[in-house]
Design a protein around this motif. Structure first.
Motif, short mmCIF file in Angstrom:
data_model
loop_
_atom_site.label_atom_id
_atom_site.label_comp_id
_atom_site.label_asym_id
_atom_site.label_seq_id
_atom_site.Cartn_x
_atom_site.Cartn_y
_atom_site.Cartn_z
N ALA A 10 0.80 -1.22 0.00
CA ALA A 10 0.00 0.00 0.00
C ALA A 10 0.84 1.27 0.00
N ASP A 11 2.10 1.17 0.41
CA ASP A 11 2.95 2.35 0.45
C ASP A 11 4.40 1.95 0.20
N PRO A 12 5.25 2.92 -0.16
CA PRO A 12 6.64 2.60 -0.48
C PRO A 12 7.40 1.93 0.66
N ARG A 13 7.13 2.33 1.90
CA ARG A 13 7.85 1.74 3.03
C ARG A 13 7.58 0.24 3.14
N ALA A 14 6.33 -0.14 2.93
CA ALA A 14 5.99 -1.56 2.98
C ALA A 14 6.67 -2.32 1.84
N ALA A 15 6.72 -1.71 0.67
CA ALA A 15 7.37 -2.36 -0.48
C ALA A 15 8.86 -2.55 -0.22
N ILE A 16 9.50 -1.52 0.32
CA ILE A 16 10.94 -1.59 0.59
C ILE A 16 11.24 -2.63 1.66
N ALA A 17 10.43 -2.66 2.72
CA ALA A 17 10.64 -3.62 3.80
C ALA A 17 10.49 -5.06 3.31
N ALA A 18 9.51 -5.28 2.45
CA ALA A 18 9.30 -6.64 1.92
C ALA A 18 10.45 -7.05 1.00
N ALA A 19 10.89 -6.14 0.13
CA ALA A 19 11.97 -6.47 -0.81
C ALA A 19 13.30 -6.63 -0.10
N ALA A 20 13.47 -5.96 1.03
CA ALA A 20 14.73 -6.04 1.76
C ALA A 20 14.98 -7.42 2.34
N GLN A 21 13.98 -8.26 2.37
CA GLN A 21 14.15 -9.62 2.88
C GLN A 21 14.84 -10.54 1.86
N SER A 22 14.95 -10.07 0.63
CA SER A 22 15.65 -10.84 -0.39
C SER A 22 17.15 -10.81 -0.14
N LYS A 23 17.84 -11.86 -0.52
CA LYS A 23 19.29 -11.91 -0.33
C LYS A 23 20.03 -11.01 -1.32
N PRO A 51 11.25 -15.84 -8.72
CA PRO A 51 11.02 -15.21 -7.42
C PRO A 51 9.95 -15.94 -6.62
N ALA A 52 10.10 -15.90 -5.31
CA ALA A 52 9.08 -16.47 -4.43
C ALA A 52 7.96 -15.47 -4.17
N ARG A 53 8.31 -14.16 -4.26
CA ARG A 53 7.32 -13.11 -4.05
C ARG A 53 7.46 -12.03 -5.11
N ILE A 54 6.32 -11.55 -5.58
CA ILE A 54 6.28 -10.44 -6.52
C ILE A 54 5.51 -9.30 -5.86
N LEU A 55 6.13 -8.12 -5.86
CA LEU A 55 5.51 -6.94 -5.26
C LEU A 55 5.02 -6.02 -6.38
N ASP A 56 3.72 -5.97 -6.58
CA ASP A 56 3.12 -5.10 -7.60
C ASP A 56 3.13 -3.67 -7.07
N ILE A 57 3.91 -2.79 -7.71
CA ILE A 57 4.08 -1.43 -7.20
C ILE A 57 3.18 -0.41 -7.90
N ASN A 58 2.21 -0.87 -8.65
CA ASN A 58 1.38 0.05 -9.43
C ASN A 58 0.45 0.90 -8.58
N ARG A 59 0.24 0.53 -7.31
CA ARG A 59 -0.57 1.36 -6.43
C ARG A 59 0.24 2.49 -5.81
N LEU A 60 1.54 2.43 -5.94
CA LEU A 60 2.39 3.45 -5.32
C LEU A 60 2.38 4.73 -6.15
N PRO A 61 2.67 5.89 -5.53
CA PRO A 61 2.48 7.18 -6.18
C PRO A 61 3.63 7.61 -7.08
N PHE A 62 3.95 6.76 -8.08
CA PHE A 62 5.08 7.05 -8.96
C PHE A 62 4.67 7.05 -10.42
N ASP A 63 3.44 7.47 -10.70
CA ASP A 63 2.92 7.38 -12.07
C ASP A 63 2.73 8.75 -12.72
N LYS A 64 3.47 9.77 -12.25
CA LYS A 64 3.29 11.12 -12.76
C LYS A 64 4.56 11.63 -13.46
#
Length: 333
Positions: A10-23, A51-64
């Protein structure tokens, strides 16, 4: 294809925290961000990416696409390539970028592909994409059969004994010539990376393609203020006119005053292991007369360190002619 978990943070912080678990954020990452998916899904079908997890970032505010206070441009990572190519300011002030994007892929893919995804586009080397074959980029230490095998479309600049895979992006070549900057958020905070420092040469670690670390999320690309009166051109040479990668391409941004070149930014595509900015060509142009002799000297300088393989020696002269013709056309425009 393996089963994977699909998440929409739902937000960039959550996306970063989830991706940071990757080696790793490089080849073999078990967590991947996804925008349009035009590269990632392709490679997952081939089992090159698993990948074991895919993080769809299209809800994040980077489309402008937004104007910056300094007169430059801020481009969000999930902006679609078509939207960027047809943006009025891009077409007017950064026309080389619009031209490059519109010469890549197909209209359908450009409608889906994102700016951030294009920055991370993977090579089309057949050995990388075939898991039955060894490949140092895909599996470090297994070898590079391309060096003695099928290498007609592969790189002649920036290669190593470990890898000669070509970077396939058209957009990135133009951004290199425009002095773009990439903005990244990660666990350590935000940072800005000059475009030329973002992609790394294969050297002894071809599986590492960028400076990204686990959790790093590309949020934007910025372009500096446009240069008044600059002449811009993207020329792409390929085997067919549509939906084909470059054998050689050139992105040109020139300023000419009194018949002499006062500023030059040159980048090459289809020939390098990364989007290939050529300071050698630029140095050969600045202060010189804008004529055929100068253009050919710049092309010779750009390809001076090229190293051909068994099937791609033709690329050296092709790239020289591509750059010479692009300079001639831009200067006359």
């Amino acid at each position: 294809m393996r089963i994977f978990e699909f998440i929409r943070p739902a937000d960039p912080r959550a996306a970063i925290a989830a991706a940071a678990q990757s080696k790793t954020a490089q080849q073999g990452a078990d967590v991947r961000f996804m925008g349009g998916g035009t590269t990632l899904i392709d490679l997952m079908k081939l089992n090159v990416e698993t990948p074991a997890r895919i993080l769809d970032i299209n809800r994040l505010p980077f489309d402008k696409i937004e104007d910056r206070s300094d007169g430059g441009l801020m481009i969000g990572a999930t902006v679609r390539n078509s939207d960027l190519a047809y943006h009025a300011k891009v077409q007017r002030d950064y026309s080389v970028l619009s031209q490059a994007i519109l010469q890549g892929a197909s209209a359908q893919i450009r409608n889906m592909a994102t700016v951030g995804g294009n920055l991370l586009q993977r090579t089309r080397c057949v050995y990388f994409r075939d898991t039955a074959m060894p490949c140092n980029k895909r599996e470090p230490g297994t070898g590079c059969p391309a060096i003695t095998g099928h290498n007609r479309t592969l790189a002649i600049l920036g290669t190593s004994e470990q890898c000669i895979a070509t970077n396939p992006s058209d957009m990135c070549v133009a951004m290199a010539a425009l002095d773009a900057t990439i903005l990244i958020n990660g666990q350590a905070g935000s940072r800005a990376v000059a475009f030329g420092d973002f992609h790394v040469l294969p050297g002894k670690t071809p599986h590492r393609e960028t400076v990204l670390e686990p959790g790093d999320l590309i949020t934007h690309v910025t372009l500096p203020p446009p240069i008044p009166g600059s002449k811009q051109l993207y020329l792409k040479l390929r085997d067919r006119a549509s939906y084909e990668f470059a054998l050689a391409s050139a992105a040109i941004v020139l300023t000419i005053a009194g018949g002499k070149i006062t500023r030059a930014r040159i980048a090459l595509g289809g020939v390098g292991t990364k989007p290939w900015r050529s300071p050698e060509a630029e140095a050969a142009l600045i202060g010189k007369a804008a004529n055929e002799a100068t253009f050919r000297q710049a092309a010779e300088a750009a390809l001076r360190n090229a190293k051909a393989q068994s099937e791609n020696g033709f690329k050296i002269e092709l790239a020289k002619r591509c750059l010479t013709h692009a300079l001639r056309t831009a200067a006359a425009g």
